[in-house]
Design an enzyme around this catalytic site. Structure first.
Site, PDB file in Angstrom:
ATOM      1  N   GLY A 148      36.131  27.653  35.567  1.00  0.00           N
ATOM      2  CA  GLY A 148      35.719  28.844  34.827  1.00  0.00           C
ATOM      3  C   GLY A 148      34.486  29.558  35.332  1.00  0.00           C
ATOM      4  O   GLY A 148      34.195  29.582  36.537  1.00  0.00           O
ATOM      5  N   SER A 149      33.737  30.134  34.379  1.00  0.00           N
ATOM      6  CA  SER A 149      32.608  30.997  34.734  1.00  0.00           C
ATOM      7  C   SER A 149      31.445  30.782  33.782  1.00  0.00           C
ATOM      8  O   SER A 149      31.589  30.115  32.763  1.00  0.00           O
ATOM      9  CB  SER A 149      33.051  32.456  34.665  1.00  0.00           C
ATOM     10  OG  SER A 149      33.464  32.769  33.344  1.00  0.00           O
ATOM     11  N   VAL A 242      17.236  48.503  34.003  1.00  0.00           N
ATOM     12  CA  VAL A 242      16.178  47.690  33.423  1.00  0.00           C
ATOM     13  C   VAL A 242      15.318  47.202  34.581  1.00  0.00           C
ATOM     14  O   VAL A 242      15.808  46.573  35.514  1.00  0.00           O
ATOM     15  CB  VAL A 242      16.773  46.496  32.644  1.00  0.00           C
ATOM     16  CG1 VAL A 242      15.665  45.613  32.090  1.00  0.00           C
ATOM     17  CG2 VAL A 242      17.675  46.997  31.522  1.00  0.00           C
ATOM     18  N   HIS A 450      59.204  54.637  11.708  1.00  0.00           N
ATOM     19  CA  HIS A 450      58.313  55.608  11.066  1.00  0.00           C
ATOM     20  C   HIS A 450      57.918  55.098   9.690  1.00  0.00           C
ATOM     21  O   HIS A 450      58.771  54.590   8.971  1.00  0.00           O
ATOM     22  CB  HIS A 450      59.039  56.953  10.925  1.00  0.00           C
ATOM     23  CG  HIS A 450      58.222  57.967  10.193  1.00  0.00           C
ATOM     24  ND1 HIS A 450      57.178  58.633  10.799  1.00  0.00           N
ATOM     25  CD2 HIS A 450      58.280  58.404   8.904  1.00  0.00           C
ATOM     26  CE1 HIS A 450      56.642  59.464   9.903  1.00  0.00           C
ATOM     27  NE2 HIS A 450      57.293  59.336   8.754  1.00  0.00           N
TER      28      HIS A 450
HETATM   29  P1  FAD Z   1      36.665  28.539  31.105  1.00  0.00           P
HETATM   30  O1  FAD Z   1      37.234  28.972  29.822  1.00  0.00           O
HETATM   31  O2  FAD Z   1      35.253  28.879  31.397  1.00  0.00           O
HETATM   32  O3  FAD Z   1      36.880  26.965  31.175  1.00  0.00           O
HETATM   33  C1  FAD Z   1      36.384  26.153  32.175  1.00  0.00           C
HETATM   34  C2  FAD Z   1      36.070  24.789  31.589  1.00  0.00           C
HETATM   35  O4  FAD Z   1      35.790  23.890  32.661  1.00  0.00           O
HETATM   36  C3  FAD Z   1      34.846  24.774  30.682  1.00  0.00           C
HETATM   37  O5  FAD Z   1      35.175  24.293  29.400  1.00  0.00           O
HETATM   38  C4  FAD Z   1      33.868  23.832  31.400  1.00  0.00           C
HETATM   39  O6  FAD Z   1      33.143  23.011  30.498  1.00  0.00           O
HETATM   40  C5  FAD Z   1      34.796  22.990  32.249  1.00  0.00           C
HETATM   41  N1  FAD Z   1      34.158  22.445  33.450  1.00  0.00           N
HETATM   42  C6  FAD Z   1      33.468  23.107  34.412  1.00  0.00           C
HETATM   43  N2  FAD Z   1      33.093  22.279  35.392  1.00  0.00           N
HETATM   44  C7  FAD Z   1      33.556  21.045  35.052  1.00  0.00           C
HETATM   45  C8  FAD Z   1      33.487  19.770  35.672  1.00  0.00           C
HETATM   46  N3  FAD Z   1      32.894  19.589  36.855  1.00  0.00           N
HETATM   47  N4  FAD Z   1      34.063  18.721  35.036  1.00  0.00           N
HETATM   48  C9  FAD Z   1      34.677  18.875  33.836  1.00  0.00           C
HETATM   49  N5  FAD Z   1      34.776  20.071  33.216  1.00  0.00           N
HETATM   50  C10 FAD Z   1      34.227  21.144  33.818  1.00  0.00           C
HETATM   51  N6  FAD Z   1      39.080  37.029  27.628  1.00  0.00           N
HETATM   52  C11 FAD Z   1      40.134  37.601  27.041  1.00  0.00           C
HETATM   53  O7  FAD Z   1      41.214  37.651  27.648  1.00  0.00           O
HETATM   54  N7  FAD Z   1      40.066  38.130  25.790  1.00  0.00           N
HETATM   55  C12 FAD Z   1      38.923  38.116  25.080  1.00  0.00           C
HETATM   56  O8  FAD Z   1      38.885  38.597  23.947  1.00  0.00           O
HETATM   57  C13 FAD Z   1      37.780  37.531  25.668  1.00  0.00           C
HETATM   58  N8  FAD Z   1      36.629  37.482  24.993  1.00  0.00           N
HETATM   59  C14 FAD Z   1      35.540  36.883  25.573  1.00  0.00           C
HETATM   60  C15 FAD Z   1      34.353  36.886  24.868  1.00  0.00           C
HETATM   61  C16 FAD Z   1      33.235  36.308  25.411  1.00  0.00           C
HETATM   62  C17 FAD Z   1      31.951  36.303  24.620  1.00  0.00           C
HETATM   63  C18 FAD Z   1      33.298  35.699  26.694  1.00  0.00           C
HETATM   64  C19 FAD Z   1      32.095  35.041  27.292  1.00  0.00           C
HETATM   65  C20 FAD Z   1      34.482  35.707  27.406  1.00  0.00           C
HETATM   66  C21 FAD Z   1      35.613  36.309  26.849  1.00  0.00           C
HETATM   67  N9  FAD Z   1      36.827  36.364  27.534  1.00  0.00           N
HETATM   68  C22 FAD Z   1      37.901  36.975  26.960  1.00  0.00           C
HETATM   69  C23 FAD Z   1      36.987  35.778  28.870  1.00  0.00           C
HETATM   70  C24 FAD Z   1      37.642  34.389  28.765  1.00  0.00           C
HETATM   71  O9  FAD Z   1      36.859  33.569  27.938  1.00  0.00           O
HETATM   72  C25 FAD Z   1      37.801  33.758  30.135  1.00  0.00           C
HETATM   73  O10 FAD Z   1      38.504  34.638  30.983  1.00  0.00           O
HETATM   74  C26 FAD Z   1      38.557  32.456  30.058  1.00  0.00           C
HETATM   75  O11 FAD Z   1      37.879  31.544  29.229  1.00  0.00           O
HETATM   76  C27 FAD Z   1      38.742  31.843  31.462  1.00  0.00           C
HETATM   77  O12 FAD Z   1      39.351  30.596  31.383  1.00  0.00           O
HETATM   78  P2  FAD Z   1      39.069  29.436  32.459  1.00  0.00           P
HETATM   79  O13 FAD Z   1      39.846  28.271  31.978  1.00  0.00           O
HETATM   80  O14 FAD Z   1      39.257  29.951  33.800  1.00  0.00           O
HETATM   81  O15 FAD Z   1      37.518  29.106  32.329  1.00  0.00           O
HETATM   82  P1  NAD Z   2      31.448  43.514  32.481  1.00  0.00           P
HETATM   83  O1  NAD Z   2      31.581  43.413  33.927  1.00  0.00           O
HETATM   84  O2  NAD Z   2      32.600  43.907  31.649  1.00  0.00           O
HETATM   85  O3  NAD Z   2      30.296  44.565  32.115  1.00  0.00           O
HETATM   86  C1  NAD Z   2      28.998  44.454  32.593  1.00  0.00           C
HETATM   87  C2  NAD Z   2      28.322  45.805  32.470  1.00  0.00           C
HETATM   88  O4  NAD Z   2      26.949  45.653  32.762  1.00  0.00           O
HETATM   89  C3  NAD Z   2      28.872  46.848  33.432  1.00  0.00           C
HETATM   90  O5  NAD Z   2      29.146  48.025  32.734  1.00  0.00           O
HETATM   91  C4  NAD Z   2      27.741  47.020  34.436  1.00  0.00           C
HETATM   92  O6  NAD Z   2      27.680  48.314  34.976  1.00  0.00           O
HETATM   93  C5  NAD Z   2      26.538  46.702  33.592  1.00  0.00           C
HETATM   94  N1  NAD Z   2      25.375  46.226  34.342  1.00  0.00           N
HETATM   95  C6  NAD Z   2      25.361  45.353  35.386  1.00  0.00           C
HETATM   96  N2  NAD Z   2      24.102  45.141  35.793  1.00  0.00           N
HETATM   97  C7  NAD Z   2      23.300  45.876  34.982  1.00  0.00           C
HETATM   98  C8  NAD Z   2      21.902  46.071  34.900  1.00  0.00           C
HETATM   99  N3  NAD Z   2      21.063  45.462  35.728  1.00  0.00           N
HETATM  100  N4  NAD Z   2      21.419  46.898  33.942  1.00  0.00           N
HETATM  101  C9  NAD Z   2      22.264  47.518  33.090  1.00  0.00           C
HETATM  102  N5  NAD Z   2      23.599  47.378  33.136  1.00  0.00           N
HETATM  103  C10 NAD Z   2      24.115  46.564  34.059  1.00  0.00           C
HETATM  104  O7  NAD Z   2      30.830  42.105  32.014  1.00  0.00           O
HETATM  105  P2  NAD Z   2      30.610  41.476  30.580  1.00  0.00           P
HETATM  106  O8  NAD Z   2      30.698  42.511  29.515  1.00  0.00           O
HETATM  107  O9  NAD Z   2      29.379  40.644  30.690  1.00  0.00           O
HETATM  108  O10 NAD Z   2      31.851  40.522  30.452  1.00  0.00           O
HETATM  109  C11 NAD Z   2      32.070  39.433  31.357  1.00  0.00           C
HETATM  110  C12 NAD Z   2      33.525  39.103  31.498  1.00  0.00           C
HETATM  111  O11 NAD Z   2      34.055  38.585  30.295  1.00  0.00           O
HETATM  112  C13 NAD Z   2      34.339  40.308  31.870  1.00  0.00           C
HETATM  113  O12 NAD Z   2      35.117  39.981  33.001  1.00  0.00           O
HETATM  114  C14 NAD Z   2      35.213  40.563  30.693  1.00  0.00           C
HETATM  115  O13 NAD Z   2      36.502  40.979  31.085  1.00  0.00           O
HETATM  116  C15 NAD Z   2      35.278  39.212  29.991  1.00  0.00           C
HETATM  117  N6  NAD Z   2      35.396  39.477  28.549  1.00  0.00           N
HETATM  118  C16 NAD Z   2      36.557  40.007  28.082  1.00  0.00           C
HETATM  119  C17 NAD Z   2      36.658  40.337  26.751  1.00  0.00           C
HETATM  120  C18 NAD Z   2      37.939  40.910  26.244  1.00  0.00           C
HETATM  121  O14 NAD Z   2      38.929  40.812  26.945  1.00  0.00           O
HETATM  122  N7  NAD Z   2      37.962  41.499  25.050  1.00  0.00           N
HETATM  123  C19 NAD Z   2      35.612  40.163  25.890  1.00  0.00           C
HETATM  124  C20 NAD Z   2      34.438  39.656  26.401  1.00  0.00           C
HETATM  125  C21 NAD Z   2      34.350  39.312  27.741  1.00  0.00           C
END
Ligand code: FAD
Ligand code: NAD
Length: 471
Positions: A148-149, A242, A450
């Site tokens: 993940g991230s 910023v 509708h």
């Molecule tokens: P992750 O969900 O980050 O999972 C990776 C997991 O690996 C973690 O639990 C971590 O603990 C584990 N891990 C890492 N390294 C190790 C290791 N060495 N050993 C064991 N475990 C490990 N996406 C949407 O599509 N819709 C949304 O509404 C949405 N809302 C979001 C809101 C927020 C606030 C954030 C931050 C993200 C949101 N996202 C959304 C993005 C979404 O959460 C991610 O795209 C998704 O979780 C990616 O899945 P992943 O499994 O790749 O990674």
């Molecule tokens: P993002 O990439 O969507 O947006 C980041 C924003 O910050 C951009 O508009 C960028 O121009 C701006 N930015 C970057 N550096 C800056 C700076 N120094 N000063 C001011 N503005 C700056 O990233 P996010 O909102 O942090 O989300 C992260 C990831 O999580 C995204 O990939 C998003 O798709 C995912 N996510 C998805 C959902 C959803 O699907 N509903 C919800 C939450 C998060």
């Protein structure tokens, strides 16, 4: 796990990418182990991302609607009071129900779940430092990296998850900050700005670019979104960078300047949210032990079958290429197991929807108008405003529109962009249309019930030929 037994698949990370791959592999009859260090399954999405944020978005919207959008509907509420502790509990109930549900699905599909942090020892062996103490090793014929991230930090601002927060702190504040500053007007910034502004915070969003919405959002839709959110009380400083920040007791201040240079000003608030994007997470994974390199953005490099340069080690989800979205991770998880098991899999990267869960919601799939212009692709535009849709009118929620982009020669749909109530559900229809290669005429000739909001989708398709009935 015993050291002797080699699994068909070992997955590092139990987020959406990892857990879906584990269940799919179990269904395919593979011997599979999933290693997750968080203590619960579901990763960022279920624990601190999609799910908790949507719980807060839903309930803060309800609260805001009761306060400001009920009287004219004939509902008089004597007193509406925020109980933030209870709102957070409701969020936690949704999260724990879902994470436990995944654990149940693991059992049902014969997935071995190890709670601990995995590190590559060699190309087939993972050492796991167990959460409960001690360690074990697991061997895999195939290994899947799904780690993940994490939030991208802002240089000079220390995230303490109390005053300077990432999204993780922003979904867990214990009181409503009087003022909230958001760095980054992308999806996280705008969803969190919506939550806290509805609960009473004065919110300012500082965005470097001239438009909000993050990458991918159609510019016309982004402009409308900004207008609507501004009406809701959120202050935007676009085209603003910023320069730095400082924490002084209970106050955090940011020095900002026009992105083009100008007169710097200082903004302060009780809480600053850093939401400038997320970056791949590979810390502690021991990639150096197997000689695996990352690209310049820290992503694990893979080919079209999710293989790293070591062919039995594959990688999916946020830690590699593509949009950081849960449903993208899920598609890849299924495909990668199919590649391992059968030798073929499928993800259509041109057809992954995006949804921002503000009110109204913003959703899109396919190409934006600026994408098409940049690529020199000809297109026809059809738009239909919700102010002309009967259901939106009966609901008294008429902000927004559907915009459809179609090929002028073949009429094939190239992109769908919606801002409006329930856009996140409606985009599924656009996604299906795009996946099946539908033309706008196909949609225009499909009967829609509708009165529904989805009629706006049909009429936008009719409008690509200039023939909407109700506008
Ligand atoms: P992750 O969900 O980050 O999972 C990776 C997991 O690996 C973690 O639990 C971590 O603990 C584990 N891990 C890492 N390294 C190790 C290791 N060495 N050993 C064991 N475990 C490990 N996406 C949407 O599509 N819709 C949304 O509404 C949405 N809302 C979001 C809101 C927020 C606030 C954030 C931050 C993200 C949101 N996202 C959304 C993005 C979404 O959460 C991610 O795209 C998704 O979780 C990616 O899945 P992943 O499994 O790749 O990674
Ligand atoms: P993002 O990439 O969507 O947006 C980041 C924003 O910050 C951009 O508009 C960028 O121009 C701006 N930015 C970057 N550096 C800056 C700076 N120094 N000063 C001011 N503005 C700056 O990233 P996010 O909102 O942090 O989300 C992260 C990831 O999580 C995204 O990939 C998003 O798709 C995912 N996510 C998805 C959902 C959803 O699907 N509903 C919800 C939450 C998060």
């Amino acid at each position: 796990a015993s050291e002797a037994e080699e699994k068909d698949l070992v997955i590092i990370g139990g987020g959406v990418a990892g857990y879906v791959a584990a269940i799919k592999a179990g269904q395919e009859g593979m011997k599979v182990t999933c290693i997750e260090k968080r203590g619960t399954l579901g990763g960022t999405c279920l624990n601190v991302g999609c799910i908790p944020s949507k719980s807060l978005l839903n309930n803060s919207h309800l609260y805001h609607q009761i306060l400001h959008d009920s009287k004219h509907r004939g509902i008089e509420v004597k007193e509406a009071k925020l109980n933030l502790t209870q709102m957070m509990k409701a969020k936690e109930t949704s999260v724990s129900g879902l994470t436990k549900g995944v654990e149940f699905l693991f059992k049902k599909n014969g997935v071995e779940y190890i709670k601990g942090a995995g590190t590559f020892q060699d190309e087939h062996t993972i050492k796991v430092e167990l959460n409960d103490g001690g360690e074990t090793t697991v061997k895999g014929k195939n290994i899947l990296i799904a780690t993940g991230s994490e939030v991208t930090p802002f240089p000079g601002l220390q995230i303490d998850e109390k005053r300077v927060v990432s999204s993780t702190g922003a979904i867990a504040l214990t009181e409503v900050p009087e003022k909230l500053l958001v760095i980054g007007g992308g999806i996280i910034g705008l969803e969190m700005a919506s939550v806290w502004s509805r609960l009473g915070s004065k919110v300012t969003v500082v965005e470097f670019l001239d438009q909000i919405g993050g990458p991918g959002m159609d510019l016309e839709i982004a402009k409308q979104t900004q207008k609507i959110l501004k009406k809701q009380g959120i202050v935007f400083k676009t085209g603003t960078k910023v320069l730095g920040g400082a924490q002084n007791g209970d106050i955090v201040s940011l020095e900002v300047d026009s992105a083009k240079g100008g007169k710097a000003e200082t903004l302060d608030a009780a809480v600053v949210l850093v939401a400038i994007g997320r970056r791949p997470y590979t810390a502690g994974l021991g990639l150096e032990n197997i000689g695996m390199e990352l690209d310049e953005r820290g992503r694990v490099i893979i080919d079209s079958e999710y293989r790293t340069k070591i062919p039995h080690i594959r990688c999916v989800g946020d830690v590699t290429f593509g949009p950081m979205l849960a449903h993208k991770a899920e598609e890849e998880a299924v495909a990668v197991v199919e590649y391992i098991k059968k030798g073929y899999g499928h993800v259509n990267y041109g057809c992954i929807p995006s949804v921002m869960y503000t009110f109204p919601e913003v959703a899109w799939v396919g190409q934006s108008e600026q994408d098409l212009k940049k690529a020199g692709i000809a297109y026809r535009v059809g738009t239909f405003p919700f102010s002309a849709n009967s259901r939106a009118k009966t609901n008294l929620d008429t902000d927004g529109m559907v915009k459809m982009l179609a090929d002028p020669e073949t009429d094939r749909i190239l992109g769908v962009h919606i801002i409006g109530p329930n856009a996140g559900e409606m985009i599924a229809e656009g996604t299906l249309a795009l996946e099946y290669g539908a033309s706008s005429e196909d949609i225009a000739r499909t009967c829609h019930a509708h009165p529904t909001l989805a009629e706006a989708f049909k009429e936008a398709a009719m409008a690509t030929h200039g023939k909407a009935i109700h506008f």
